[in-house]
Design an enzyme around this catalytic site. Structure first.
Site, PDB file in Angstrom:
ATOM      1  N   LYS A 110       0.842  -1.205   0.000  1.00 43.52           N
ATOM      2  CA  LYS A 110       0.000   0.000   0.000  1.00 43.52           C
ATOM      3  C   LYS A 110       0.876   1.254   0.000  1.00 43.52           C
ATOM      4  O   LYS A 110       0.594   2.213  -0.704  1.00 43.52           O
ATOM      5  CB  LYS A 110      -0.945  -0.005   1.207  1.00 43.52           C
ATOM      6  CG  LYS A 110      -2.037  -1.069   1.112  1.00 43.52           C
ATOM      7  CD  LYS A 110      -3.422  -0.443   1.087  1.00 43.52           C
ATOM      8  CE  LYS A 110      -4.510  -1.388   0.602  1.00 43.52           C
ATOM      9  NZ  LYS A 110      -4.820  -2.498   1.464  1.00 43.52           N
ATOM     10  N   LYS A 189      -2.659  -9.351  -9.664  1.00 40.25           N
ATOM     11  CA  LYS A 189      -3.717  -9.876  -8.813  1.00 40.25           C
ATOM     12  C   LYS A 189      -4.964  -8.987  -8.950  1.00 40.25           C
ATOM     13  O   LYS A 189      -4.843  -7.762  -8.940  1.00 40.25           O
ATOM     14  CB  LYS A 189      -3.231  -9.852  -7.349  1.00 40.25           C
ATOM     15  CG  LYS A 189      -4.312 -10.122  -6.324  1.00 40.25           C
ATOM     16  CD  LYS A 189      -3.819  -9.795  -4.923  1.00 40.25           C
ATOM     17  CE  LYS A 189      -4.760  -8.995  -4.104  1.00 40.25           C
ATOM     18  NZ  LYS A 189      -5.828  -9.251  -3.394  1.00 40.25           N
ATOM     19  N   LYS A 192      -9.644  -4.528  -5.917  1.00 39.12           N
ATOM     20  CA  LYS A 192     -10.341  -3.245  -6.052  1.00 39.12           C
ATOM     21  C   LYS A 192      -9.344  -2.103  -6.044  1.00 39.12           C
ATOM     22  O   LYS A 192      -9.505  -1.107  -6.738  1.00 39.12           O
ATOM     23  CB  LYS A 192     -11.336  -3.070  -4.895  1.00 39.12           C
ATOM     24  CG  LYS A 192     -12.614  -3.840  -5.100  1.00 39.12           C
ATOM     25  CD  LYS A 192     -13.371  -4.042  -3.797  1.00 39.12           C
ATOM     26  CE  LYS A 192     -13.148  -5.417  -3.240  1.00 39.12           C
ATOM     27  NZ  LYS A 192     -13.669  -5.669  -1.909  1.00 39.12           N
TER      28      LYS A 192
HETATM   29  P1  ADP Z   1      -9.451  -6.342  -2.726  1.00 43.54           P
HETATM   30  O1  ADP Z   1      -8.006  -6.723  -2.930  1.00 43.54           O
HETATM   31  O2  ADP Z   1     -10.170  -6.278  -4.012  1.00 43.54           O
HETATM   32  O3  ADP Z   1      -9.612  -5.094  -1.900  1.00 43.54           O
HETATM   33  P2  ADP Z   1     -10.186  -7.709  -0.368  1.00 43.54           P
HETATM   34  O4  ADP Z   1      -8.846  -7.357   0.194  1.00 43.54           O
HETATM   35  O5  ADP Z   1     -11.392  -7.026   0.167  1.00 43.54           O
HETATM   36  O6  ADP Z   1     -10.117  -7.524  -1.933  1.00 43.54           O
HETATM   37  O7  ADP Z   1     -10.348  -9.283  -0.264  1.00 43.54           O
HETATM   38  C1  ADP Z   1     -11.490  -9.981   0.198  1.00 43.54           C
HETATM   39  C2  ADP Z   1     -11.239 -11.465   0.135  1.00 43.54           C
HETATM   40  O8  ADP Z   1     -11.084 -11.883  -1.222  1.00 43.54           O
HETATM   41  C3  ADP Z   1      -9.955 -11.921   0.842  1.00 43.54           C
HETATM   42  O9  ADP Z   1     -10.172 -13.198   1.432  1.00 43.54           O
HETATM   43  C4  ADP Z   1      -8.965 -12.029  -0.256  1.00 43.54           C
HETATM   44  O10 ADP Z   1      -7.925 -12.931   0.025  1.00 43.54           O
HETATM   45  C5  ADP Z   1      -9.824 -12.503  -1.412  1.00 43.54           C
HETATM   46  N1  ADP Z   1      -9.273 -12.017  -2.656  1.00 43.54           N
HETATM   47  C6  ADP Z   1      -9.190 -10.742  -3.070  1.00 43.54           C
HETATM   48  N2  ADP Z   1      -8.628 -10.645  -4.290  1.00 43.54           N
HETATM   49  C7  ADP Z   1      -8.326 -11.903  -4.649  1.00 43.54           C
HETATM   50  C8  ADP Z   1      -7.724 -12.480  -5.810  1.00 43.54           C
HETATM   51  N3  ADP Z   1      -7.348 -11.737  -6.837  1.00 43.54           N
HETATM   52  N4  ADP Z   1      -7.581 -13.814  -5.847  1.00 43.54           N
HETATM   53  C9  ADP Z   1      -7.990 -14.593  -4.815  1.00 43.54           C
HETATM   54  N5  ADP Z   1      -8.572 -14.118  -3.708  1.00 43.54           N
HETATM   55  C10 ADP Z   1      -8.739 -12.796  -3.608  1.00 43.54           C
END
Ligand code: ADP
Ligand code: TRP
Length: 319
Positions: A110, A189, A192
């Site tokens: 971040k 990856k 959001k």
């Molecule tokens: P973002 O990265 O979009 O903000 P979050 O951090 O809110 O997503 O993640 C919510 C859940 O989804 C977590 O358990 C995270 O490990 C899973 N997750 C998020 N992005 C991925 C991805 N690209 N592949 C697999 N799991 C993911």
């Protein structure tokens, strides 16, 4: 066995969230007592506009119920319905080495992406550890990106137990390799925060457009293509059967099959996969009072559970 996970209300859920977290939760709720929460305290680390946060919380609740949360088997609540989690985070902060937080990948990423490092972001893993330990969780389904946070949780629980007695259950992560990292439309990856997501719900035209924008190499229609380095193929695999995957592989290797064809096939698979969930979502969206009431009632259940552990923690530390 107690299964627990949380998800941040930070925007439209995408394929990474669905395959990395939501689907696991829906499958695992058959195997034990499930706790699922909307991590609204964690969302504050990026200072969202209050109105937007409120909207995101409700939308995420609707999304999860539409995706198959069984409300008879899962306690589905808002993290902030249990303010004791912040109290526990404070207790844990006092056994957390600063160096351990400094080494957290998500924090370092971040910062590298230009976020201002506030203390909430820095201590994010401690609050996450509190989430997990407060409910005596055994199993925590998450995506691979959260692996280090789980290791931190285990470290802190062991440290606390060594210092104050056997209070916490040591949790295990549940990170299926096949969906460990869902790639985004740019190949990084899907996240959001990287603006590279394919949302699971949304307007047909917009989702189609996003799928058509997936980055590929620039091989021409006739050229044979490498499925194993292609983002479209990686995403297609999430939805297709073994036979369909084998067929798509042949299409790639054989040539005369363009990325446009593969993208269209991916979109169609994806659109029909989410069809029943889209229907349920529309019903729930029309009745937000019902959803709010679920969160409220479940928040009370979660809090009751949390208070039992907090009583032990307070006594153990001498308060
Ligand atoms: P973002 O990265 O979009 O903000 P979050 O951090 O809110 O997503 O993640 C919510 C859940 O989804 C977590 O358990 C995270 O490990 C899973 N997750 C998020 N992005 C991925 C991805 N690209 N592949 C697999 N799991 C993911
Ligand atoms: N940090 C997780 C994420 O961004 C969300 C989360 C917060 C969580 N507390 C948790 C996940 C506890 C599992 C368990 O994805």
């Amino acid at each position: 066995m107690r299964i627990l996970t949380g998800i941040q209300p930070s925007g439209l859920p995408h394929l990474g969230n669905y395959f990395g977290a939501m689907r696991q939760v829906c499958e695992l709720q058959e195997k034990g007592e499930s706790f699922l929460f909307i991590a609204d305290y964690h969302a504050l680390t990026t200072s969202p506009a209050p109105e937007k946060l409120r909207e995101n919380i409700l939308n995420l609740a609707i999304d999860f119920i539409a995706c198959g949360i069984d409300l008879d088997k899962t306690v589905f609540f808002r993290q902030s319905s249990v303010p004791e989690v912040c109290e526990l985070a404070w207790m844990l902060a006092n056994v957390s080495p600063v160096g351990l937080m400094e080494r957290a990948h998500s924090y370092k990423d971040k910062i590298a992406k230009g976020f201002a490092p506030n203390c909430g972001l820095f201590t994010y893993p401690i609050l996450m550890a509190a989430d997990i330990l407060l409910y005596g969780s055994n199993l925590v389904p998450v995506g691979k990106d959260q692996k280090q946070h789980l290791e931190i949780t285990r470290d802190l629980a062991i440290k606390f137990n060594n210092q104050y007695g056997e209070i916490f259950t040591i949790p295990e992560g549940f990170i299926p390799e096949t969906v460990a990292v869902v790639p985004g439309i740019d190949g990084q990856k899907m996240s959001k925060s990287y603006g590279n997501t394919i949302p699971i719900f949304g307007k047909e035209k917009e989702i189609k457009k996003t799928v058509m924008n997936i980055v590929t190499d620039c091989k021409g229609l006739e050229d044979p293509k490498d499925p194993d380095t292609c983002n479209v193929f990686a995403l297609y695999k999430l939805f297709a059967s073994e036979e369909e995957i084998a067929e798509m592989r042949q299409n790639y290797l054989g040539g005369n099959y363009g990325y446009g064809h593969a993208k269209k096939a991916l979109f169609e698979k994806m659109w029909s996969f989410f069809e029943p969930m889209r229907k349920r979502r529309a019903e729930l969206e029309a009745d937000p009072g019902y959803v709010e009431e679920i969160l409220r009632k479940n928040g009370e259940i979660a809090r009751e559970e949390a208070l039992k552990l907090m009583k032990k923690v307070r006594a153990a530390v001498g308060l």
